[in-house]
Scaffold this motif. Structure first.
Motif, PDB file in Angstrom:
ATOM      1  N   UNK A   1       0.823  -1.215   0.000  1.00 37.03           N
ATOM      2  CA  UNK A   1       0.000   0.000   0.000  1.00 37.03           C
ATOM      3  C   UNK A   1       0.858   1.266   0.000  1.00 37.03           C
ATOM      4  N   UNK A   2       1.961   1.253   0.739  1.00 33.88           N
ATOM      5  CA  UNK A   2       2.857   2.411   0.737  1.00 33.88           C
ATOM      6  C   UNK A   2       3.501   2.594  -0.632  1.00 33.88           C
ATOM      7  N   UNK A   3       3.819   1.493  -1.288  1.00 36.98           N
ATOM      8  CA  UNK A   3       4.383   1.562  -2.632  1.00 36.98           C
ATOM      9  C   UNK A   3       3.388   2.204  -3.589  1.00 36.98           C
ATOM     10  N   UNK A   4       2.155   1.776  -3.480  1.00 27.97           N
ATOM     11  CA  UNK A   4       1.114   2.354  -4.335  1.00 27.97           C
ATOM     12  C   UNK A   4       0.973   3.851  -4.041  1.00 27.97           C
ATOM     13  N   UNK A   5       1.026   4.235  -2.775  1.00 30.12           N
ATOM     14  CA  UNK A   5       0.927   5.641  -2.381  1.00 30.12           C
ATOM     15  C   UNK A   5       2.056   6.464  -3.014  1.00 30.12           C
TER      16      UNK A   5
ATOM     17  N   UNK B   1       1.701 -14.847  -3.534  1.00 30.40           N
ATOM     18  CA  UNK B   1       0.608 -15.797  -3.559  1.00 30.40           C
ATOM     19  C   UNK B   1      -0.701 -15.220  -3.030  1.00 30.40           C
ATOM     20  N   UNK B   2      -0.855 -13.914  -3.171  1.00 28.82           N
ATOM     21  CA  UNK B   2      -2.094 -13.304  -2.680  1.00 28.82           C
ATOM     22  C   UNK B   2      -3.264 -13.723  -3.558  1.00 28.82           C
ATOM     23  N   UNK B   3      -4.347 -14.150  -2.943  1.00 25.62           N
ATOM     24  CA  UNK B   3      -5.525 -14.526  -3.732  1.00 25.62           C
ATOM     25  C   UNK B   3      -6.099 -13.307  -4.450  1.00 25.62           C
ATOM     26  N   UNK B   4      -6.867 -13.576  -5.487  1.00 20.86           N
ATOM     27  CA  UNK B   4      -7.438 -12.510  -6.307  1.00 20.86           C
ATOM     28  C   UNK B   4      -8.223 -11.498  -5.480  1.00 20.86           C
ATOM     29  N   UNK B   5      -8.972 -11.957  -4.502  1.00 19.65           N
ATOM     30  CA  UNK B   5      -9.762 -11.042  -3.684  1.00 19.65           C
ATOM     31  C   UNK B   5      -8.851 -10.080  -2.922  1.00 19.65           C
ATOM     32  N   UNK B   6      -7.713 -10.558  -2.458  1.00 18.79           N
ATOM     33  CA  UNK B   6      -6.761  -9.700  -1.750  1.00 18.79           C
ATOM     34  C   UNK B   6      -6.121  -8.711  -2.718  1.00 18.79           C
ATOM     35  N   UNK B   7      -5.767  -9.194  -3.888  1.00 19.21           N
ATOM     36  CA  UNK B   7      -5.172  -8.306  -4.878  1.00 19.21           C
ATOM     37  C   UNK B   7      -6.132  -7.184  -5.261  1.00 19.21           C
ATOM     38  N   UNK B   8      -7.374  -7.554  -5.474  1.00 20.76           N
ATOM     39  CA  UNK B   8      -8.388  -6.543  -5.814  1.00 20.76           C
ATOM     40  C   UNK B   8      -8.501  -5.512  -4.699  1.00 20.76           C
ATOM     41  N   UNK B   9      -8.530  -5.997  -3.462  1.00 16.79           N
ATOM     42  CA  UNK B   9      -8.635  -5.106  -2.300  1.00 16.79           C
ATOM     43  C   UNK B   9      -7.480  -4.094  -2.304  1.00 16.79           C
ATOM     44  N   UNK B  10      -6.270  -4.572  -2.509  1.00 12.65           N
ATOM     45  CA  UNK B  10      -5.095  -3.695  -2.478  1.00 12.65           C
ATOM     46  C   UNK B  10      -5.058  -2.752  -3.676  1.00 12.65           C
ATOM     47  N   UNK B  11      -5.446  -3.248  -4.836  1.00  6.51           N
ATOM     48  CA  UNK B  11      -5.454  -2.391  -6.026  1.00  6.51           C
ATOM     49  C   UNK B  11      -6.522  -1.302  -5.928  1.00  6.51           C
ATOM     50  N   UNK B  12      -7.626  -1.591  -5.236  1.00 11.51           N
ATOM     51  CA  UNK B  12      -8.707  -0.611  -5.106  1.00 11.51           C
ATOM     52  C   UNK B  12      -8.481   0.375  -3.966  1.00 11.51           C
ATOM     53  N   UNK B  13      -7.436   0.170  -3.181  1.00 10.39           N
ATOM     54  CA  UNK B  13      -7.149   1.055  -2.052  1.00 10.39           C
ATOM     55  C   UNK B  13      -7.004   2.496  -2.534  1.00 10.39           C
ATOM     56  N   UNK B  14      -7.708   3.414  -1.868  1.00  8.41           N
ATOM     57  CA  UNK B  14      -7.715   4.835  -2.227  1.00  8.41           C
ATOM     58  C   UNK B  14      -6.557   5.543  -1.530  1.00  8.41           C
ATOM     59  N   UNK B  15      -5.488   5.805  -2.283  1.00 13.17           N
ATOM     60  CA  UNK B  15      -4.313   6.436  -1.700  1.00 13.17           C
ATOM     61  C   UNK B  15      -4.523   7.914  -1.384  1.00 13.17           C
ATOM     62  N   UNK B  16      -5.605   8.497  -1.868  1.00 11.91           N
ATOM     63  CA  UNK B  16      -5.832   9.929  -1.634  1.00 11.91           C
ATOM     64  C   UNK B  16      -6.067  10.231  -0.154  1.00 11.91           C
ATOM     65  N   UNK B  17      -6.365   9.218   0.635  1.00 10.02           N
ATOM     66  CA  UNK B  17      -6.600   9.437   2.069  1.00 10.02           C
ATOM     67  C   UNK B  17      -5.324   9.298   2.899  1.00 10.02           C
ATOM     68  N   UNK B  18      -4.222   8.895   2.264  1.00 14.37           N
ATOM     69  CA  UNK B  18      -2.953   8.679   2.970  1.00 14.37           C
ATOM     70  C   UNK B  18      -2.169   9.988   3.011  1.00 14.37           C
ATOM     71  N   UNK B  19      -1.537  10.223   4.139  1.00  9.29           N
ATOM     72  CA  UNK B  19      -0.651  11.365   4.335  1.00  9.29           C
ATOM     73  C   UNK B  19       0.731  10.832   4.723  1.00  9.29           C
ATOM     74  N   UNK B  20       1.794  11.586   4.434  1.00  5.83           N
ATOM     75  CA  UNK B  20       3.133  11.106   4.781  1.00  5.83           C
ATOM     76  C   UNK B  20       3.276  10.698   6.253  1.00  5.83           C
TER      77      UNK B  20
END
Length: 187
Positions: free
Chosen positions: A53-57, A80-99
């Motif tokens: 998630x930090x990488x995506x941010x 080996x993350x299952x598809x549901x986990x991958x989807x969850x991480x890819x859909x994570x909204x980085x706009x709410x993250x601050x340094x």
């Protein structure tokens, strides 16, 4: 650390709560192997998911490109993350993250903080590091208690590693690996 106010912590906890025991164990084994190879030490599943998630941010400072999404997917496949986990991480909204959220996820001024900054910087470098991405890497590095000089070393190494990865140059990647491990020991 407060999962209620930190979107990274909250998202990872939500994801982990949804994994069955067998899936969690498989992910844990894969993460352990990947971390020993990449960091030279074991890390937890939670830490690796935080890294994703930090990488995506960091990569999203100028929008997430196709190369960066592909890099994220490859990283998640290696774990080996299952598809549901991958989807969850890819859909994570980085706009709410601050340094400052980053420093709540990992202990500042630690080799793990450096590993997380390095991994995120590498992902961002897969399509070239834009000025916005460089600025975000520096902001995150500062929150992680890393010196400006060390952050610049991470930026340079990420560009070198990304170029080798994009060329499929396994020999150069193998030569860079000891450098990466040495950088992580600079703390």
């Amino acid at each position: 650390m407060n999962a209620a106010t930190n979107p990274i912590l909250a998202s990872v906890q939500e994801l982990l709560d949804g994994l069955d025991d067998e899936t969690y164990r498989n992910v844990e084994l894969s993460v352990r192997d990947h971390a020993v190879h990449g960091l030279g030490a074991e890390i937890s599943v939670e830490t690796e998911l935080h890294l994703i998630l930090l990488s995506k941010y960091m990569a999203a400072a100028d929008g997430v490109s196709g190369a960066e999404v592909t890099g994220l997917k490859r990283l998640m496949d290696r774990h080996g993350l299952p598809e549901v986990a991958q989807r969850h991480l890819l859909e994570f909204d980085v706009s709410t993250v601050r340094p400052e959220h980053v420093a709540e996820v990992v202990q500042p001024h630690s080799s793990l903080a450096l590993y997380i900054l390095s991994g995120g910087t590498l992902l961002a470098a897969l399509d070239g590091l834009s000025g916005a991405e460089r600025t975000r890497v520096r902001e995150v590095g500062e929150q992680l208690g890393l010196s400006a000089e060390l952050i610049e070393v991470v930026l340079a190494e990420a560009c070198l590693t990304a170029a080798a990865l994009l060329k499929g140059d396994e020999a150069t990647i193998g030569l860079i690996r000891p450098l990466r491990h040495a950088i992580f020991r600079l703390i």
